[in-house]
Motif scaffolding. Structure first.
Motif, PDB file in Angstrom:
ATOM      1  N   MET A 154      59.709  52.449  53.848  1.00  0.00           N
ATOM      2  CA  MET A 154      59.109  51.361  53.072  1.00  0.00           C
ATOM      3  C   MET A 154      59.929  50.097  53.298  1.00  0.00           C
ATOM      4  SD  MET A 154      58.309  51.243  48.995  1.00  0.00           S
ATOM      5  CE  MET A 154      57.201  52.630  49.153  1.00  0.00           C
ATOM      6  N   THR A 155      59.293  49.067  53.842  1.00  0.00           N
ATOM      7  CA  THR A 155      60.003  47.850  54.198  1.00  0.00           C
ATOM      8  C   THR A 155      59.717  46.743  53.181  1.00  0.00           C
ATOM      9  OG1 THR A 155      58.159  47.153  55.608  1.00  0.00           O
ATOM     10  CG2 THR A 155      59.932  48.422  56.641  1.00  0.00           C
ATOM     11  N   THR A 156      60.670  45.852  53.069  1.00  0.00           N
ATOM     12  CA  THR A 156      60.528  44.695  52.197  1.00  0.00           C
ATOM     13  C   THR A 156      60.291  43.468  53.055  1.00  0.00           C
ATOM     14  OG1 THR A 156      62.029  45.678  50.577  1.00  0.00           O
ATOM     15  CG2 THR A 156      61.644  43.316  50.420  1.00  0.00           C
ATOM     16  N   SER A 157      59.229  42.730  52.766  1.00  0.00           N
ATOM     17  CA  SER A 157      58.861  41.572  53.558  1.00  0.00           C
ATOM     18  C   SER A 157      58.925  40.313  52.700  1.00  0.00           C
ATOM     19  CB  SER A 157      57.444  41.749  54.120  1.00  0.00           C
ATOM     20  OG  SER A 157      56.497  41.818  53.069  1.00  0.00           O
ATOM     21  N   PHE A 158      58.618  39.189  53.333  1.00  0.00           N
ATOM     22  CA  PHE A 158      58.594  37.922  52.607  1.00  0.00           C
ATOM     23  C   PHE A 158      57.531  37.943  51.515  1.00  0.00           C
ATOM     24  CE2 PHE A 158      57.121  33.462  52.202  1.00  0.00           C
ATOM     25  CZ  PHE A 158      58.295  32.920  51.706  1.00  0.00           C
ATOM     26  N   GLU A 159      56.443  38.692  51.761  1.00  0.00           N
ATOM     27  CA  GLU A 159      55.390  38.810  50.749  1.00  0.00           C
ATOM     28  C   GLU A 159      55.919  39.487  49.486  1.00  0.00           C
ATOM     29  OE1 GLU A 159      50.807  40.531  50.301  1.00  0.00           O
ATOM     30  OE2 GLU A 159      52.128  41.274  51.877  1.00  0.00           O
ATOM     31  N   THR A 160      56.849  40.432  49.666  1.00  0.00           N
ATOM     32  CA  THR A 160      57.431  41.097  48.501  1.00  0.00           C
ATOM     33  C   THR A 160      58.155  40.096  47.612  1.00  0.00           C
ATOM     34  OG1 THR A 160      57.743  43.090  49.848  1.00  0.00           O
ATOM     35  CG2 THR A 160      58.942  42.969  47.761  1.00  0.00           C
TER      36      THR A 160
END
Length: 371
Positions: free
Chosen positions: A1-7
């Protein structure tokens, strides 16, 4: 599970609260800021504005460990709105133990630290509502618990205030440890920290299918193994939630802590941690319920989870309501009386969880009534 700028965009209101808390902390430490609660109210106002511009209602957005849907948006708005009201209540507290004489004038000290700690508590509670991952959920709960007992010790520096803080601190450690054990069990059952993946795995256990597909598989976790783990998992999760809600059997700290702390902190304890407890139980309950429009099968393990959950919660709710109201009859202190009322209200909240779980046991995977 990755964290992106959208997060981070989805977490913008919470990030604003953390920034406001940092301003309150640094301003109080280096510039002598005494308007900490004004900073808190301003930060909450900005967070509410940002929350209003994000998707809510029927829209669902998932990014990394965060999910924004109707439920999480409601918890977020409830947290910020209640926090705004409680900020005004907290700002009005005046205790001689928190006031010192300076050049003949009584000055209120520590408002920056109190306001910053309170903002972190609110951000943690909002994160609890947004979390779709066990790790983030536990972090959010700790961001509720740790600032709470710090706030208890900051608000009153006399003996009664310190006693209340220590009692809440030690019991909070026990509750967090119990909930962490339930997290470990859920990870073992689902093979992932994602709540969606755990729910899919639990619903598929006993059906002989790969979660979310029609492909047969022999899993590493069997229904018999899950049947042994489920009662332990539910019991420890309920114990962790019961502490935050002041429900039986984790209720006994409430009268002493409510009496020993300030009116503002008593208001905080009677509202915000209870929301966290309800959210935790709702997340556990949702693991066994397929999403709307999802025709995936619901196996016997998920049905067992719902059955055991509503039985357990119903018993705890009945005992909590009875104990809270009976204890109130023996009190001669108004603050302790309100604490007993808070215990009873935790039972009322648990009735809703039990009713929802009981109703779901009579509904099939496609929405048909099975009873």
């Amino acid at each position: 599970m990755t964290t992106s700028f959208e997060t981070f965009l989805l977490l913008a209101p919470e990030l604003v609260l953390f920034l406001a808390a940092l301003i309150a902390f640094l301003g109080s430490a280096f510039t002598g800021l005494r308007a900490g609660w004004l900073v808190a109210v301003s930060g909450l106002g900005i967070a509410l504005i940002l929350s209003g511009g994000q998707p809510s209602g029927g829209a669902t957005i998932t990014s990394g460990p965060v999910t924004l849907d109707g439920f999480s948006a409601f918890i977020r708005m409830l947290t910020f709105t209640a926090g705004l009201v409680l900020s005004l209540v907290q700002a009005g507290d005046r205790f001689r133990s928190a006031v010192q004489t300076d050049s003949g004038r009584l000055q209120r000290h520590g408002s920056g630290e109190e306001a910053g700690t309170f903002l972190i508590l609110l951000a943690g509670l909002s994160i609890v509502g947004l979390a779709n991952d066990l790790v983030l959920l536990f972090v959010g709960l700790e961001l509720v618990s740790i600032p709470t007992y710090i706030l208890l010790s900051l608000k009153r520096s006399d003996a009664a205030g310190q006693e209340a803080s220590l009692k809440y601190f030690y019991l909070s450690l026990i509750a967090s440890a119990l909930f962490l054990y339930s997290v470990v069990c859920l990870y073992g059952l689902g093979g992932s920290t994602s709540l969606a993946a755990i729910g899919s795995q639990l619903r598929a256990l006993g059906t002989g299918l790969v979660p979310g597909t029609n492909v047969a598989v022999v899993g590493t976790i069997t229904p018999s193994m899950a049947a042994v783990l489920l009662p332990v998992t539910l019991g420890m999760a309920l114990a962790g939630a019961a502490f935050r809600m002041a429900a039986v059997p984790m209720h006994f700290y409430a009268p002493d802590v409510y009496q020993g702390t300030s009116p503002g902190n008593a208001a905080v304890l009677s509202t915000l941690p209870k929301v966290a407890g309800v959210v935790v139980l709702a997340r556990v309950f949702a693991l066994a319920v397929p999403p709307l429009g999802n025709g995936s099968p619901v196996g016997p393990v998920a049905e067992t989870l719902l059955t055991e959950l509503w039985h357990l919660v119903a018993v705890v709710a009945a005992i909590t309501m009875t104990v809270g109201n009976c204890m109130a009859l023996m009190q001669n202190n108004l603050r302790r009386l309100l604490a007993c009322s808070s215990i009873a209200h935790a039972g009322y909240l648990l009735v809703g969880i039990a009713a929802a779980a009981a109703a779901s046991t009579a509904v099939g995977p496609m929405g048909e009534t099975t009873a």
